[in-house]
Every structure is written in structure tokens, then in C-alpha cells.
Design a protein around this motif. Structure first.
Motif, PDB file in Angstrom:
ATOM      1  N   ASP A  35       7.110   7.350 -16.459  1.00  0.00           N
ATOM      2  CA  ASP A  35       6.443   6.128 -16.164  1.00  0.00           C
ATOM      3  C   ASP A  35       4.940   6.376 -16.747  1.00  0.00           C
ATOM      4  N   PHE A  36       4.276   5.253 -17.188  1.00  0.00           N
ATOM      5  CA  PHE A  36       2.894   5.150 -17.632  1.00  0.00           C
ATOM      6  C   PHE A  36       2.054   5.867 -16.576  1.00  0.00           C
ATOM      7  N   ASP A  37       1.241   6.833 -17.123  1.00  0.00           N
ATOM      8  CA  ASP A  37       0.219   7.672 -16.415  1.00  0.00           C
ATOM      9  C   ASP A  37       0.939   8.476 -15.168  1.00  0.00           C
ATOM     10  N   LYS A  38       2.120   8.849 -15.388  1.00  0.00           N
ATOM     11  CA  LYS A  38       2.878   9.548 -14.316  1.00  0.00           C
ATOM     12  C   LYS A  38       3.459  11.078 -14.651  1.00  0.00           C
ATOM     13  N   ILE A  39       3.618  11.974 -13.872  1.00  0.00           N
ATOM     14  CA  ILE A  39       4.008  13.293 -14.265  1.00  0.00           C
ATOM     15  C   ILE A  39       5.434  13.521 -13.182  1.00  0.00           C
ATOM     16  N   ILE A  40       6.038  12.282 -12.465  1.00  0.00           N
ATOM     17  CA  ILE A  40       7.031  12.604 -11.631  1.00  0.00           C
ATOM     18  C   ILE A  40       8.258  12.493 -12.580  1.00  0.00           C
ATOM     19  N   ILE A  41       9.124  13.711 -12.487  1.00  0.00           N
ATOM     20  CA  ILE A  41      10.299  13.639 -13.313  1.00  0.00           C
ATOM     21  C   ILE A  41      11.215  12.718 -12.553  1.00  0.00           C
ATOM     22  N   LYS A  42      11.890  11.834 -13.366  1.00  0.00           N
ATOM     23  CA  LYS A  42      12.861  10.608 -12.719  1.00  0.00           C
ATOM     24  C   LYS A  42      14.041  11.325 -12.338  1.00  0.00           C
ATOM     25  N   PRO A  43      14.907  11.050 -11.280  1.00  0.00           N
ATOM     26  CA  PRO A  43      16.105  11.332 -10.979  1.00  0.00           C
ATOM     27  C   PRO A  43      17.189  11.341 -11.863  1.00  0.00           C
ATOM     28  N   ALA A  44      16.995  10.407 -12.864  1.00  0.00           N
ATOM     29  CA  ALA A  44      18.089  10.567 -13.929  1.00  0.00           C
ATOM     30  C   ALA A  44      18.069  11.786 -14.768  1.00  0.00           C
ATOM     31  N   GLY A  45      16.875  12.427 -14.922  1.00  0.00           N
ATOM     32  CA  GLY A  45      16.716  13.605 -15.733  1.00  0.00           C
ATOM     33  C   GLY A  45      17.062  14.984 -15.040  1.00  0.00           C
ATOM     34  N   PHE A  46      17.538  14.930 -13.779  1.00  0.00           N
ATOM     35  CA  PHE A  46      17.798  16.071 -13.309  1.00  0.00           C
ATOM     36  C   PHE A  46      19.128  16.888 -13.551  1.00  0.00           C
ATOM     37  N   ASP A  47      20.231  15.849 -14.057  1.00  0.00           N
ATOM     38  CA  ASP A  47      21.518  16.561 -14.387  1.00  0.00           C
ATOM     39  C   ASP A  47      21.009  17.214 -15.750  1.00  0.00           C
ATOM     40  N   LYS A  90       0.765  -1.207   0.044  1.00  0.00           N
ATOM     41  CA  LYS A  90      -0.086  -0.228  -0.037  1.00  0.00           C
ATOM     42  C   LYS A  90       1.047   1.247  -0.027  1.00  0.00           C
ATOM     43  N   ASP A  91       2.093   1.182   0.588  1.00  0.00           N
ATOM     44  CA  ASP A  91       3.061   2.462   0.815  1.00  0.00           C
ATOM     45  C   ASP A  91       3.307   2.709  -0.710  1.00  0.00           C
ATOM     46  N   LEU A  92       3.788   1.796  -1.389  1.00  0.00           N
ATOM     47  CA  LEU A  92       4.355   1.799  -2.671  1.00  0.00           C
ATOM     48  C   LEU A  92       3.291   1.821  -3.870  1.00  0.00           C
ATOM     49  N   ASN A  93       1.869   1.955  -3.441  1.00  0.00           N
ATOM     50  CA  ASN A  93       0.989   1.723  -4.479  1.00  0.00           C
ATOM     51  C   ASN A  93       0.979   2.627  -5.622  1.00  0.00           C
ATOM     52  N   ASN A  94       1.378   3.832  -5.429  1.00  0.00           N
ATOM     53  CA  ASN A  94       1.235   5.028  -6.311  1.00  0.00           C
ATOM     54  C   ASN A  94       2.728   5.097  -6.696  1.00  0.00           C
ATOM     55  N   PHE A  95       3.549   4.525  -6.536  1.00  0.00           N
ATOM     56  CA  PHE A  95       5.150   4.906  -7.087  1.00  0.00           C
ATOM     57  C   PHE A  95       5.499   3.752  -8.102  1.00  0.00           C
ATOM     58  N   SER A  96       6.338   4.334  -8.926  1.00  0.00           N
ATOM     59  CA  SER A  96       6.816   3.420 -10.075  1.00  0.00           C
ATOM     60  C   SER A  96       8.184   3.759 -10.054  1.00  0.00           C
ATOM     61  N   GLY A  97       8.936   2.817 -11.248  1.00  0.00           N
ATOM     62  CA  GLY A  97      10.209   3.013 -11.332  1.00  0.00           C
ATOM     63  C   GLY A  97      10.992   1.867 -10.446  1.00  0.00           C
ATOM     64  N   LYS A  98      12.157   2.086 -10.304  1.00  0.00           N
ATOM     65  CA  LYS A  98      13.227   1.292  -9.688  1.00  0.00           C
ATOM     66  C   LYS A  98      12.970   1.574  -7.892  1.00  0.00           C
ATOM     67  N   THR A  99      12.796   0.570  -7.290  1.00  0.00           N
ATOM     68  CA  THR A  99      12.439   0.722  -5.818  1.00  0.00           C
ATOM     69  C   THR A  99      13.330  -0.295  -5.125  1.00  0.00           C
ATOM     70  N   ALA A 100      13.861   0.167  -4.070  1.00  0.00           N
ATOM     71  CA  ALA A 100      14.683  -0.719  -3.263  1.00  0.00           C
ATOM     72  C   ALA A 100      13.899  -0.783  -1.871  1.00  0.00           C
ATOM     73  N   VAL A 101      13.597  -2.011  -1.389  1.00  0.00           N
ATOM     74  CA  VAL A 101      13.174  -2.335  -0.134  1.00  0.00           C
ATOM     75  C   VAL A 101      14.203  -2.886   0.751  1.00  0.00           C
ATOM     76  N   ILE A 102      14.714  -2.222   1.955  1.00  0.00           N
ATOM     77  CA  ILE A 102      15.639  -2.618   2.816  1.00  0.00           C
ATOM     78  C   ILE A 102      14.912  -3.040   4.054  1.00  0.00           C
TER      79      ILE A 102
END
Length: 373
Positions: free
Chosen positions: A271-283, A147-159
């Protein structure tokens, strides 16, 4: 092959942790003489879009009778992780399970996030988890993590930081089932990175099986991360990538108001249906900002695009919101909003075929058209 660190705890190290952390209400103090590794945010980008730390705060992590203060070790690891990991736009969260009654009456709680990661924010929320207690419902924490990650996409690390105590109970198969469900939900982008605290052989087997479910993570022994270099290597392996050498956009002088060229937000397709800029684009965007700051005569048209899935009306709005997200990034870095305009073209201007996943991914983009006036 999975990485696995198997060094045993050193007695002096545990003694130091006990002396500095035995009072539950006080924040855990760092071990003297250990310097954290420093990563310059100008040299690295985040290799994950999101990360979630799951902390075992059950009674097995704090056995007063044996003096086994695994909970103190686990808390110290999170502190060192936050000291070492630079803020690079990642989304982050901290969930714990177990709990001493004075911390929470719930079996699992999301204390931090999911939100944009800050070192201060993570440390402050960690300070709320002052003592261990209760049972070890890791499977419940993994289920809630979905549920925490439901609205997030891309590469995810669970520690997951735990002694794997559930390996000694009937709940171990349930935990593995919950880990598999989380992997199925998030797909290839999710990796598990269990951190094993303690020396129980069955516990480390459970943690290793969880890592294998992710297919891209590895298990680490906790004592490895209590040195500056050890934590530095872990942070680099899990969270960071060296910034590629990116040539800044270089507009050439032309007769205004002719469009000089187009800048595509490279390596940052949405990502599909997202408006979040990925960190890879910041540079790349930071390079654009440098150009705009050096050329006050430049204005930019920001144009958003989508793939062909969904209605025209919906994608028109989505594409405009993507353009506005890029505009917000530029204005936050000091570019006058009056120099920027936004347009959304939906799926009307594809650059690749929408019949393939790769083509659709390339169509989910933002283009910047610099012009002089």
C-alpha cells in the motif's frame, strides 16, 4: 443483496449461557457439546488485512431484572470467533463501550490491539471486560475506531456486537454519522459486519443501516453464531479466502554466479507509503522459503521499489525498508540472514507508468533475485 440471518434465540441455549456466565468475575464458559469449525492455515489466506471488534458493554446488554443476559451472549461470540479464526498475520483489535464502573470509568476503551492477531491475546483481553453497565455511546466507539485504524490500510472488517439500543434514542443519527465518517476515512476497503443481539426491531434497523453504510458487509443474528457451523460460516465469509494453487519458484541449474530469474512477491504489492507485507503474499514467500531450504547453494538479492510520489531521498529509504521487511519474513522462517542481501531503488526502476493509480500500485513491489555462488 445483503445477507441477514433472522433466527430467534432458543430458550435452552440462553438458559445454558446464563448458568455458565452469570457470575461476572468468572470467564464465560463455552456451551457443552458444541465443536468449533477448524480451518487449516495451510489451506486459507486472510481476506482482510485488519479487523476491529466493537463490543457493546452497556447496561442494556445485561438487564438483571429481566434475566436478559445479552452481554454473556456477546462475549461468548467473541470467544467462539477467536477459537475458530486461524492466525494468518491479520492486525486485530477489541474495543468496547458502555462499561460497568468496576471495568472502566471511560465510555469506550481499546482493550486489545491494534496488533498482530493471536487467539490467546484476544481472549486474554476479552477477559478484562467482566460486566456490562453504563450508557450506550456506540458513536463514540466508532469515532475512536477511526484513531485505532488510522495507521492501517488495506481491507478492514469492523465487527459490531450490540443490541442496537441507540435506535431508541436521539443518538441513532449520531451513530450513523460516525459510521459514515469511518467509512469515508478508510474508503472502499472497509466493511461493517454488525452482529445483532436481542429481539428489538428498532435495534436491528440501526445495525442494518450501519452495514449498508459499509456497502460490502452484512448483519448477522447472534444466535446463528452460537453453533460451530454457524460461526465457521461467518468466519469463512468475513475473514478467509481459499489459497490459490501457486506453483513454487523453480530455479534451474546454471553456471554461477549468473542470476537465474526474478521472483516478484506476487499478489502482495505494498500500500502507499507502507512496508507491511500483505497476507496475500505469505503463500508465495513460503514457496520461496521451501526452495531456499532445498537449495543451500542459493543466495538472494532482495530489491525494494516504490511509486513516484514523494522525494527521491524518502522513497530510497522506503524501498529499502520494504526489502528489509521481506528479509525479516524469510529469516523468521529459518533462512540464514547471510544468504540474503537488501537494496532499495526508490522509484528509479518502474515496471508500469506512474501516471495511473494501477501503475503506481504495481510499482510498489519487492523483487527477489536468486543467485548461486
Amino acid at each position: 443483496m445483503m445477507k441477514f440471518f433472522s433466527t430467534m434465540f432458543a430458550v435452552p441455549l440462553i438458559t445454558a449461557l446464563f448458568l455458565f456466565g452469570c457470575v461476572a468475575q468468572q470467564p464465560v464458559q463455552p456451551i457443552p457439546g458444541v465443536t468449533p469449525t477448524t480451518f487449516n492455515s495451510n489451506d486459507y489466506v486472510s481476506s482482510v488485512d485488519n479487523f476491529l471488534i466493537i463490543l457493546d458493554a452497556s447496561s442494556s446488554m445485561d438487564d438483571t431484572y429481566t434475566g436478559n443476559k445479552k452481554f454473556i451472549v456477546a462475549s461468548e461470540i467473541i470467544k467462539r470467533m477467536s477459537q475458530t479464526l486461524p492466525e494468518l498475520g491479520q492486525n486485530a483489535g477489541l474495543r468496547s463501550f458502555g462499561h460497568n464502573p468496576m471495568v472502566s470509568g471511560k465510555s469506550t476503551v481499546l482493550f486489545y490491539g491494534m496488533e498482530k492477531y493471536t487467539q490467546k491475546g484476544l481472549n486474554e483481553k476479552l477477559g478484562l471486560i467482566t460486566a456490562a453497565g453504563g450508557t450506550s455511546p456506540m458513536h463514540m466507539a466508532l469515532t475512536e475506531a477511526g484513531k485505532d485504524l488510522n495507521n492501517f490500510s488495506g481491507k478492514t472488517a469492523v465487527i459490531i456486537i450490540s443490541d442496537g439500543q441507540e435506535a431508541m434514542s436521539l443518538e441513532s443519527p449520531i451513530t450513523l454519522k460516525a459510521a459514515q465518517a469511518l467509512k469515508d476515512q478508510m474508503g472502499e476497503g472497509l466493511c461493517f459486519y454488525p452482529i445483532f443481539v436481542g429481539d428489538n426491531e428498532k435495534g436491528v434497523v440501526l445495525m442494518d443501516e450501519i452495514a449498508r453504510i459499509g456497502k460490502c458487509g452484512f448483519v448477522t443474528k447472534a444466535d446463528k453464531l452460537l453453533t460451530g457451523s454457524g460461526m465457521g460460516q461467518f468466519v469463512q465469509d468475513v475473514f478467509l479466502s481459499k489459497k490459490p494453487m501457486v506453483q513454487a519458484p523453480a530455479p534451474v541449474a546454471v553456471t554461477p554466479p549468473v542470476i537465474e530469474k526474478v521472483w516478484v512477491v506476487d499478489e502482495a504489492y505494498f500500500d502507499f507509503d507502507k512496508i507491511i507485507i500483505k497476507p496475500a503474499g505469505f503463500d508465495f514467500l513460503d514457496k520461496v522459503i521451501d526452495v531456499l531450504k532445498s537449495r543451500s547453494d542459493l543466495f538472494v538479492k532482495i530489491q525494494g521499489h516504490t511509486d513516484s510520489i514523494g522525494t527521491k531521498a524518502y522513497n530510497d529509504v522506503l524501498s529499502l525498508r520494504r526489502a528489509e521487511a521481506v528479509k525479516a519474513y524469510l529469516t523468521d522462517k529459518g533462512i540464514d540472514k547471510n544468504r540474503l542481501s537488501c537494496e532499495g531503488f526508490g522509484f528509479s526502476k518502474p515496471v508500469e507508468s506512474n501516471k495511473t493509480e494501477k501503475g503506481r500500485a504495481l510499482n510498489r513491489r519487492v523483487e527477489l533475485y536468486p543467485i548461486t555462488k
